[in-house]
Design an enzyme around this catalytic site. Sequence first.
Site, PDB file in Angstrom:
ATOM      1  N   ARG A  14       0.850  -1.208   0.000  1.00  0.00           N
ATOM      2  CA  ARG A  14       0.000   0.000   0.000  1.00  0.00           C
ATOM      3  C   ARG A  14       0.882   1.253   0.000  1.00  0.00           C
ATOM      4  O   ARG A  14       2.087   1.169   0.210  1.00  0.00           O
ATOM      5  CB  ARG A  14      -0.876   0.023   1.263  1.00  0.00           C
ATOM      6  CG  ARG A  14      -1.886  -1.101   1.332  1.00  0.00           C
ATOM      7  CD  ARG A  14      -2.761  -1.008   2.574  1.00  0.00           C
ATOM      8  NE  ARG A  14      -2.046  -1.396   3.779  1.00  0.00           N
ATOM      9  CZ  ARG A  14      -1.868  -0.607   4.841  1.00  0.00           C
ATOM     10  NH1 ARG A  14      -2.357   0.609   4.848  1.00  0.00           N
ATOM     11  NH2 ARG A  14      -1.206  -1.044   5.894  1.00  0.00           N
ATOM     12  N   SER A 155      11.815  10.757   6.563  1.00  0.00           N
ATOM     13  CA  SER A 155      10.642  11.637   6.682  1.00  0.00           C
ATOM     14  C   SER A 155      11.081  13.017   7.138  1.00  0.00           C
ATOM     15  O   SER A 155      12.111  13.154   7.827  1.00  0.00           O
ATOM     16  CB  SER A 155       9.665  11.070   7.713  1.00  0.00           C
ATOM     17  OG  SER A 155       8.656  12.016   8.008  1.00  0.00           O
ATOM     18  N   TYR A 168       8.714   8.127  16.567  1.00  0.00           N
ATOM     19  CA  TYR A 168       8.737   8.186  15.094  1.00  0.00           C
ATOM     20  C   TYR A 168       9.798   9.195  14.628  1.00  0.00           C
ATOM     21  O   TYR A 168      10.607   8.903  13.740  1.00  0.00           O
ATOM     22  CB  TYR A 168       7.354   8.584  14.586  1.00  0.00           C
ATOM     23  CG  TYR A 168       7.182   8.583  13.079  1.00  0.00           C
ATOM     24  CD1 TYR A 168       6.891   7.408  12.387  1.00  0.00           C
ATOM     25  CD2 TYR A 168       7.301   9.759  12.338  1.00  0.00           C
ATOM     26  CE1 TYR A 168       6.721   7.410  11.009  1.00  0.00           C
ATOM     27  CE2 TYR A 168       7.141   9.772  10.964  1.00  0.00           C
ATOM     28  CZ  TYR A 168       6.844   8.594  10.300  1.00  0.00           C
ATOM     29  OH  TYR A 168       6.686   8.591   8.929  1.00  0.00           O
ATOM     30  N   ALA A 171      13.353   7.812  15.270  1.00  0.00           N
ATOM     31  CA  ALA A 171      13.704   6.736  14.322  1.00  0.00           C
ATOM     32  C   ALA A 171      14.032   7.320  12.956  1.00  0.00           C
ATOM     33  O   ALA A 171      15.011   6.915  12.311  1.00  0.00           O
ATOM     34  CB  ALA A 171      12.550   5.732  14.212  1.00  0.00           C
TER      35      ALA A 171
END
Length: 264
Positions: A14, A155, A168, A171
């Site tokens: 996905r 990110s 998050y 990481a």
Amino acid sequence: MLVSKVAIVTGSSRGIGRGIALSLAGVGYSLVINYAGNASAAASTVEACLVAAKENGYEIDAISVRADIGDATAREYLLQETRNHFGRLDLLVNNAGITSIGRADLLDATEEAFDTLMGVNLKGPFFLSQAAARWMIDETSKDQTLHPKIVTISSISGYTVSVNRGDYCMAKAALGMMTKLFAVRLAEHGINVYEICPGIIASDMTAPVKEKYDRLIGDGLTPIRRWGLPEDVGQAVVAIADDQFRFSTGEVFNVDGGFHIRQL
Ligand code: NAP
């Protein structure tokens, strides 16, 4: 055995991973579609990859492999399946990731949630890269015309604070260092290593916060005022996979509509 190049894209049933897989299929890569549990989504991505390749004049092969990237045995299984089916590896894309479990405030975050997230988002990519790198070194030592690559999806959260997603953010920041470490270690073997740093990308992960991001983007959070799409990330991976950056390694590619630019 098929001669086309082979890519493993973790978490490609996905979202962004699927977009990456479709883009790679469109330039003739055969694919290992890795997923955690959603077998029907993985099967649909396999089918879509075969179609995307065919539409662009390529005949490829694609398989799906269920493997939890946070689990050592499962990571080994993923590589073994790739070996058994394709016998080669030209590109590893570390994409699989989960969001902060429960999105708890920094003062309430639990060790259990921290360990789970770090397992999937950091330990998994590190040890999968390590194992893939050993295989790639073996390949390049036998055939120096090969230039396999490792791409990791980090990110903007790696440098942007969200106090309800501390694990998050940490990481993702660490994945930046991971990229530089492997870039230096693997350069002598002809293996380049890259980080792609996506901004706000439409996927199941961001669906629960769609309204918030609609508003922020509308208010000018990003110079390019739209959501990013999985194929925006996919096209960046294709440029790397296509060997367009031979003298660049450890490089960060921002795919974020300009989010990273500070403004006054
Ligand atoms: P998503 O829509 O939630 O999709 C996650 C994918 O990863 C699915 O294919 C899922 O498989 C797989 N997955 C989850 N846990 C896994 C595990 N333990 N082992 C193997 N596969 C696993 O997420 P996304 O938005 O596409 O995000 C993909 C990556 O981009 C993540 O690393 C994320 O942190 C990063 N990222 C996302 C954004 C964004 O705005 N969306 C921005 C920057 C970076 P199943 O289908 O089997 O569940």
